[in-house]
Design an enzyme around this catalytic site. Structure first.
Site, PDB file in Angstrom:
ATOM      1  N   SER A  68       0.893  24.813 -27.501  1.00 15.97           N
ATOM      2  CA  SER A  68       0.534  23.468 -28.050  1.00 15.97           C
ATOM      3  C   SER A  68       0.313  22.693 -26.655  1.00 15.97           C
ATOM      4  O   SER A  68       1.178  22.190 -25.851  1.00 15.97           O
ATOM      5  CB  SER A  68       1.630  22.658 -28.770  1.00 15.97           C
ATOM      6  OG  SER A  68       1.227  21.297 -29.114  1.00 15.97           O
TER       7      SER A  68
ATOM      8  N   HIS B 221      -4.094  25.518 -28.495  1.00 14.03           N
ATOM      9  CA  HIS B 221      -3.871  24.502 -29.464  1.00 14.03           C
ATOM     10  C   HIS B 221      -4.114  23.058 -28.840  1.00 14.03           C
ATOM     11  O   HIS B 221      -3.136  22.816 -28.055  1.00 14.03           O
ATOM     12  CB  HIS B 221      -2.540  24.708 -30.279  1.00 14.03           C
ATOM     13  CG  HIS B 221      -2.399  23.908 -31.390  1.00 14.03           C
ATOM     14  ND1 HIS B 221      -2.945  23.761 -32.599  1.00 14.03           N
ATOM     15  CD2 HIS B 221      -1.534  22.576 -31.253  1.00 14.03           C
ATOM     16  CE1 HIS B 221      -2.627  22.803 -33.421  1.00 14.03           C
ATOM     17  NE2 HIS B 221      -1.818  22.061 -32.675  1.00 14.03           N
TER      18      HIS B 221
ATOM     19  N   ASP C 156      -3.947  19.239 -29.511  1.00  9.40           N
ATOM     20  CA  ASP C 156      -3.905  18.050 -30.461  1.00  9.40           C
ATOM     21  C   ASP C 156      -4.538  16.802 -30.166  1.00  9.40           C
ATOM     22  O   ASP C 156      -4.495  16.116 -29.070  1.00  9.40           O
ATOM     23  CB  ASP C 156      -2.276  17.835 -30.454  1.00  9.40           C
ATOM     24  CG  ASP C 156      -1.533  18.876 -31.098  1.00  9.40           C
ATOM     25  OD1 ASP C 156      -0.482  19.414 -30.406  1.00  9.40           O
ATOM     26  OD2 ASP C 156      -2.111  19.123 -32.097  1.00  9.40           O
TER      27      ASP C 156
ATOM     28  N   MET D 254      -5.408  13.191 -31.442  1.00 10.10           N
ATOM     29  CA  MET D 254      -4.607  11.867 -32.148  1.00 10.10           C
ATOM     30  C   MET D 254      -5.508  10.466 -32.130  1.00 10.10           C
ATOM     31  O   MET D 254      -5.890  10.249 -30.982  1.00 10.10           O
ATOM     32  CB  MET D 254      -3.127  11.617 -32.006  1.00 10.10           C
ATOM     33  CG  MET D 254      -2.509  12.884 -31.969  1.00 10.10           C
ATOM     34  SD  MET D 254      -0.796  12.817 -31.204  1.00 10.10           S
ATOM     35  CE  MET D 254      -0.138  14.457 -31.240  1.00 10.10           C
TER      36      MET D 254
ATOM     37  N   HIS E 112      -6.815  20.362 -33.445  1.00 10.73           N
ATOM     38  CA  HIS E 112      -5.953  19.853 -34.653  1.00 10.73           C
ATOM     39  C   HIS E 112      -6.336  18.359 -34.499  1.00 10.73           C
ATOM     40  O   HIS E 112      -5.837  17.679 -33.716  1.00 10.73           O
ATOM     41  CB  HIS E 112      -4.455  20.112 -34.275  1.00 10.73           C
ATOM     42  CG  HIS E 112      -3.504  19.621 -35.322  1.00 10.73           C
ATOM     43  ND1 HIS E 112      -2.228  19.816 -35.147  1.00 10.73           N
ATOM     44  CD2 HIS E 112      -3.849  19.129 -36.436  1.00 10.73           C
ATOM     45  CE1 HIS E 112      -1.804  19.003 -36.032  1.00 10.73           C
ATOM     46  NE2 HIS E 112      -2.622  18.712 -36.805  1.00 10.73           N
TER      47      HIS E 112
ATOM     48  N   MET F 176      -5.732  15.086 -35.641  1.00 15.21           N
ATOM     49  CA  MET F 176      -4.850  14.212 -36.311  1.00 15.21           C
ATOM     50  C   MET F 176      -5.723  12.761 -36.393  1.00 15.21           C
ATOM     51  O   MET F 176      -4.844  12.031 -35.784  1.00 15.21           O
ATOM     52  CB  MET F 176      -3.374  14.411 -35.539  1.00 15.21           C
ATOM     53  CG  MET F 176      -2.493  15.774 -36.156  1.00 15.21           C
ATOM     54  SD  MET F 176      -1.484  15.650 -35.071  1.00 15.21           S
ATOM     55  CE  MET F 176      -1.746  16.489 -33.453  1.00 15.21           C
TER      56      MET F 176
ATOM     57  N   MET G   3       2.309  21.677 -41.143  1.00 13.23           N
ATOM     58  CA  MET G   3       3.110  21.021 -40.195  1.00 13.23           C
ATOM     59  C   MET G   3       4.630  21.065 -40.736  1.00 13.23           C
ATOM     60  O   MET G   3       5.059  20.733 -42.064  1.00 13.23           O
ATOM     61  CB  MET G   3       2.626  19.413 -40.422  1.00 13.23           C
ATOM     62  CG  MET G   3       1.210  19.448 -39.820  1.00 13.23           C
ATOM     63  SD  MET G   3       0.815  19.981 -38.254  1.00 13.23           S
ATOM     64  CE  MET G   3       2.140  18.990 -37.426  1.00 13.23           C
TER      65      MET G   3
ATOM     66  N   ASP H 156       3.144  24.643 -37.309  1.00 15.24           N
ATOM     67  CA  ASP H 156       3.250  23.826 -36.280  1.00 15.24           C
ATOM     68  C   ASP H 156       4.097  22.739 -36.117  1.00 15.24           C
ATOM     69  O   ASP H 156       4.112  21.843 -37.322  1.00 15.24           O
ATOM     70  CB  ASP H 156       1.641  23.105 -36.263  1.00 15.24           C
ATOM     71  CG  ASP H 156       1.525  22.216 -35.147  1.00 15.24           C
ATOM     72  OD1 ASP H 156       0.324  21.358 -34.940  1.00 15.24           O
ATOM     73  OD2 ASP H 156       2.316  22.235 -34.317  1.00 15.24           O
TER      74      ASP H 156
HETATM   75  C1  DX5 Z   1       2.754  17.505 -33.184  1.00 15.87           C
HETATM   76  C2  DX5 Z   1       1.775  18.671 -32.467  1.00 15.87           C
HETATM   77  C3  DX5 Z   1       2.380  19.934 -32.382  1.00 15.87           C
HETATM   78  C4  DX5 Z   1       3.648  19.728 -31.375  1.00 15.87           C
HETATM   79  C5  DX5 Z   1       4.413  21.099 -31.358  1.00 15.87           C
HETATM   80  O1  DX5 Z   1       2.015  16.522 -33.941  1.00 15.87           O
HETATM   81  O2  DX5 Z   1       0.846  18.868 -33.690  1.00 15.87           O
HETATM   82  O3  DX5 Z   1       1.443  20.927 -31.714  1.00 15.87           O
HETATM   83  O4  DX5 Z   1       2.981  19.343 -30.082  1.00 15.87           O
HETATM   84  O5  DX5 Z   1       5.481  20.994 -30.262  1.00 15.87           O
HETATM   85  P1  DX5 Z   1       7.045  21.062 -30.672  1.00 15.87           P
HETATM   86  O6  DX5 Z   1       6.998  22.601 -30.513  1.00 15.87           O
HETATM   87  O7  DX5 Z   1       7.702  20.764 -29.474  1.00 15.87           O
HETATM   88  O8  DX5 Z   1       7.411  20.680 -31.748  1.00 15.87           O
HETATM   89 ZN    ZN Z   2      -0.703  20.568 -33.315  1.00 19.10          ZN
END
Ligand code: DX5
Ligand code: ZN
Length: 218
Positions: free
Chosen positions: A8, A33, A35, A37, A66, A68, A137, A173
């Protein structure tokens, strides 16, 4: 036992992002991966487009995104052009998830749905024929370093039953530790997004960690 390893990248070292990508690539990463947002669907802002472009140009491995974000259908073309190989949307954030998933595949990309801890499998069964990945999730999305939500286990078990029928891969995740990888890969989970619980901010090198995590017996 498949163990698709997905670092991530929001947890990476942003002072040395390119170097981190190269080391993770060499260490055996399967999918990077990313993220994204919007501060609306989740109360946080993840990585930026420049971060995405830098990771993309620094590796030939698969890169997922991903989303979000609200109304993800408005952004799948953009992330396809930026080079995402896999695009995850949250069906909770999309009025027409079937249209968006079709669009992702029409762009030649792999389609995934990421489902919040509170989203039940029964609400997404009609989407299963349209996806290559279902990402559960196991924390409330938006932040790394949270605690694993145990009640999501039963949803994972239900999806393991369904995955053969619909031919998708199951990813998890959020707060995924080595112990969770061992347990969940044994019941049929295919891929693991790894942030601070298993990969980043540790003493060991990425190479030592990832090669250990890929072994059947951790
Ligand atoms: C949270 C993200 C995850 C997060 C995972 O919204 O989608 O990818 O960064 O990090 P850990 O393993 O520390 O929960
Ligand atoms: Zn994620």
């Amino acid at each position: 036992m498949r163990r698709i390893i997905c670092p991530s990248m929001m947890c990476a070292d942003f002072a040395n992002l390119e170097k981190d990508v190269e080391e993770l690539d060499k260490a055996g990463t399967d999918i990077f991966h990313m993220d994204i947002m919007d501060g609306c669907f989740v109360p946080n802002f993840g990585m930026g487009l420049q971060d995405f472009e830098l990771v993309r140009k620094s590796t030939d491995k698969l890169v997922d995104v991903h989303l979000m974000i609200m109304n993800p259908g408005n952004y799948v073309e953009m992330f396809s052009e930026l080079g995402a190989d896999i695009i995850y949307i949250h069906p909770e954030a999309d009025i027409h998830p079937t249209r968006t998933l079709d669009k992702i595949r029409s762009l030649g990309k792999r389609a995934g749905i990421a489902i919040n801890p509170g989203t039940s499998v029964s609400t997404i069964t009609d989407l299963l024929p349209l996806v290559d990945y279902v990402m559960v999730m196991t924390v409330n999305p938006g932040f790394a370093g949270q605690k694993y939500l145990d009640f999501t286990d039963q949803k994972i078990e239900r999806l393991v039953e369904l995955k053969e029928e619909f031919n998708f891969e199951i990813m998890v995740d959020g707060a995924i530790s080595p112990e969770k990888i061992e347990k969940l890969s044994n019941i049929g989970v295919d891929g693991f997004v790894l942030g601070t619980s298993a990969l980043f901010g540790k003493e060991e090198s990425y190479n030592e960690i990832i090669s250990r995590l890929k072994k059947d017996k951790l």
